[in-house]
Design a protein around this motif. Sequence first.
Motif, PDB file in Angstrom:
ATOM      1  N   PRO A 134     -51.181  -2.272  34.647  1.00  0.00           N
ATOM      2  CA  PRO A 134     -50.722  -1.593  35.853  1.00  0.00           C
ATOM      3  C   PRO A 134     -50.563  -2.594  36.975  1.00  0.00           C
ATOM      4  O   PRO A 134     -51.286  -3.587  37.055  1.00  0.00           O
TER       5      PRO A 134
ATOM      6  N   THR B 211     -45.288   0.553  38.430  1.00  0.00           N
ATOM      7  CA  THR B 211     -46.594   1.065  38.016  1.00  0.00           C
ATOM      8  C   THR B 211     -46.971   0.631  36.599  1.00  0.00           C
ATOM      9  O   THR B 211     -48.111   0.807  36.188  1.00  0.00           O
ATOM     10  N   MET B 212     -46.014   0.089  35.862  1.00  0.00           N
ATOM     11  CA  MET B 212     -46.285  -0.352  34.502  1.00  0.00           C
ATOM     12  C   MET B 212     -45.268  -1.413  34.142  1.00  0.00           C
ATOM     13  O   MET B 212     -44.110  -1.334  34.544  1.00  0.00           O
TER      14      MET B 212
ATOM     15  N   ASP C 151     -48.007   1.479  26.680  1.00  0.00           N
ATOM     16  CA  ASP C 151     -48.692   2.706  26.268  1.00  0.00           C
ATOM     17  C   ASP C 151     -47.654   3.822  26.181  1.00  0.00           C
ATOM     18  O   ASP C 151     -47.132   4.280  27.203  1.00  0.00           O
TER      19      ASP C 151
ATOM     20  N   GLN D 256     -47.734   7.013  25.451  1.00  0.00           N
ATOM     21  CA  GLN D 256     -48.035   8.279  26.121  1.00  0.00           C
ATOM     22  C   GLN D 256     -47.891   8.155  27.624  1.00  0.00           C
ATOM     23  O   GLN D 256     -47.303   9.007  28.291  1.00  0.00           O
ATOM     24  N   ARG D 257     -48.416   7.060  28.170  1.00  0.00           N
ATOM     25  CA  ARG D 257     -48.300   6.837  29.608  1.00  0.00           C
ATOM     26  C   ARG D 257     -46.844   6.696  30.028  1.00  0.00           C
ATOM     27  O   ARG D 257     -46.412   7.167  31.087  1.00  0.00           O
TER      28      ARG D 257
ATOM     29  N   GLU E 229     -45.139  10.059  30.087  1.00  0.00           N
ATOM     30  CA  GLU E 229     -45.584  10.805  31.269  1.00  0.00           C
ATOM     31  C   GLU E 229     -44.869  10.293  32.516  1.00  0.00           C
ATOM     32  O   GLU E 229     -44.445  11.092  33.379  1.00  0.00           O
ATOM     33  N   ALA E 230     -44.731   8.986  32.615  1.00  0.00           N
ATOM     34  CA  ALA E 230     -44.058   8.405  33.782  1.00  0.00           C
ATOM     35  C   ALA E 230     -42.591   8.799  33.849  1.00  0.00           C
ATOM     36  O   ALA E 230     -42.022   8.942  34.928  1.00  0.00           O
TER      37      ALA E 230
END
Length: 251
Positions: A8, A232-233, A241, A243-244, A247-248
């Motif tokens: 992050p 943010t990533m 990730d 899954q993350r 979601e983003a």
Amino acid sequence: MKLPAALPVLRGAAPPADTAGALLSVQQLSVAYGQSEVLHGVSVRVEPGQVVCVMGRNGAGKTTLLKGIIGILRARSGRVLFDGRDLTAEPAYSRAHAGIGYVPQGRGIFPQLSVLENLLIGLEPVGGRDDGQLEEVFTLFPVLKQMARRTAGVLSGGQQQQLAIGRALMGRPRLLLLDEPTEGIQPSIVEQIEGVIASLKGRLAVLLVEQFLDFALANAEYCYVLESGSVTMEGPPAVLDAQRLREALAI
């Protein structure tokens, strides 16, 4: 070069001090529309010949980032370095002459001109010289050669996208900015554009804005995720990730 694992990125973090080897180094770039700041200290790096993807939901600031890099929008703060040269205060045409090609969202072709005329306009950054670019573009996109005399406005959306990419390549850029190249395009042409990006890899750098996750992950060597105007990533696709990421992107 060994790429770091996905981590992050905190808003306001200092940009990396070492920009050696980067073709494009965007450092803590903030861009606003009037008084409304859309990008908040975004840092992005692209190596020579590398394909980098910027992902995010609608309104995350992806298009604003590209417009800030090419100079359509001016920086409120931060810097844009290209091959070590500070372009932050330079106009868009100087950035094109420096070697940055731009394919905007919506393609931006000239609908009343012919396909050939649109392509020839792309020679402006190299002083109007065609040193084989036209034939190279026709090889990449054979349909453009077939329709060279046709008015660009009558082409399908996919053909217009091919024309927009071809026009940018006419200026022999070292960095190609692509904003949503698969948007509204039929699958067969998406595959062709993917093949073109693959063929360019290593020859020129590509900074790709894309919401089609599979397309982005299949083509990018490094990814950045924007949320509300901040990174943010980031990381290579293999270590993000999943899954993350979904979601983003609200997938």
